[in-house]
Design a protein around this motif. Sequence first.
Motif, mmCIF file in Angstrom:
data_model
loop_
_atom_site.group_PDB
_atom_site.id
_atom_site.type_symbol
_atom_site.label_atom_id
_atom_site.label_comp_id
_atom_site.label_asym_id
_atom_site.label_seq_id
_atom_site.Cartn_x
_atom_site.Cartn_y
_atom_site.Cartn_z
ATOM 1 N N UNK A 25 0.839 -1.208 0.000
ATOM 2 C CA UNK A 25 0.000 0.000 0.000
ATOM 3 C C UNK A 25 0.874 1.257 0.000
ATOM 4 N N UNK A 26 1.922 1.230 0.799
ATOM 5 C CA UNK A 26 2.806 2.390 0.894
ATOM 6 C C UNK A 26 3.530 2.622 -0.434
ATOM 7 N N UNK A 27 3.935 1.545 -1.103
ATOM 8 C CA UNK A 27 4.599 1.687 -2.399
ATOM 9 C C UNK A 27 3.675 2.352 -3.415
ATOM 10 N N UNK A 28 2.405 1.997 -3.381
ATOM 11 C CA UNK A 28 1.423 2.609 -4.288
ATOM 12 C C UNK A 28 1.315 4.102 -4.023
ATOM 13 N N UNK A 29 1.247 4.478 -2.755
ATOM 14 C CA UNK A 29 1.154 5.902 -2.428
ATOM 15 C C UNK A 29 2.427 6.646 -2.832
#
Length: 328
Positions: A306-310
Motif C-alpha cells: 500500500x505504501x509503495x502505491x502511495x
Amino acid sequence: MKVYDLNHARALHHLLEEAHVARAARRLGITPAAASNALHRLRVDFEDPLLVRSGRALVRTPRAEKLRAPAREMMAAAERLFMQGRPFDPATAAWDFLLTTSDRVAELLLPTLDRFLRERAPRARLSVRTTMVDIGSFLRDRGGVAVVDGRSLLRDGGGVAAVPELRKDPDLRSEPLFDEDLVCVLRRRHPFAGRLSLARFAALEHVLVAPLGSTPRGVIDTLLEKRGLSRKVTRVVMAFSLVLPLVAKSDRVAVLPRTLAEAHARSFGLELHPVPLPIPRAEMMLAWHLANEQDPKHVWARDLLRHAVRELGLSATCPPPARTSRGR
C-alpha cells in the motif's frame, strides 16, 4: 492416532506435500532413514499406505490427498500459536516475502518495493512470480500475496483472463489497491493514428493479454457486442511485455494500462490514443488468504505494498496502513 504428537503432524505434512522421502527429510531436518520410519508409523496410524510407488516416483493415495489440507492447516495453526507473543521486527527478521502479479505490475512496483525492503527489512527475501497460474493455491499453500486485475476477481470476460478460484474460495480476501485508465496503443504513422473511430478500432487486428492463456475474449468484446460490433483478436499473449513488439511492428492495436504504455511508448515507437468507447478503469486488487490475515509478517507486507502505491502517486483506492505494522 491415540496420542497427539506435533512431530507426527509435521512429518505427515512434509511427506504428503513432497511425496518424496528424501526431500521431506530435508524439510524436517532429519535423515532419510528417519523420514522413512516416520512414514511407516504414519501408515500404521492411518491404516493406509499414504504414498505408493508408481514407476520411480511416489504418489499419494486417495486418503493421503484428503489428509493434505488438514495437515497443512494444522501446521499453519501451530506456527501461529508459537508466534504469539513474539513481536515481528522487519528490521531484524529473516523471512520470505512472496508476491505474485503480472509482469507489468511487477515492473511498476518493484523498484519502489525493493528500495523499501532494503531500507526497512534488509534480511527479507523477496520472491516474485509473474506467471499468473493457480493463484488460489499460491495464496493458500505458500502464504503469498497477490496483486491482480480486479476484473479477474469480479467477472468472467475481463481484460485479463478470469481467475475463478479467487471468486469462488470464501477464504480468500481482497481489497482495492490502485486503479488507472486504459489507452489504445498504435505504432507511429499508423494509417488510423489520430482518427481512430469506434468502427475503425473494431476493424483492426487486436492483441490481447490473457495471463492464463485461456481465452481470446476480454471486456472489450462484451462492450463492442452491446454496440453491434465485434473485433478480431489475432494475437493472445500471457505477458504485457509481449504486446509491445507485436504492435510496434504491425498495424495491430492493443488496449493497455496507461502507466505501461507511457513507460515504453518512446522506445517502441508507439502512439497513445483514447479508447473510442467507455471502458472501466483497470482496478488492481491486493489479495491474500484468510489464514494469513493476522500474521504480523503478512500484515506488514500488505502494508508495504500500500505504501509503495502511495509513494508512486498512483490512484490509490486502498485503506489507511495498518497500525500494527512496524519498521517504518
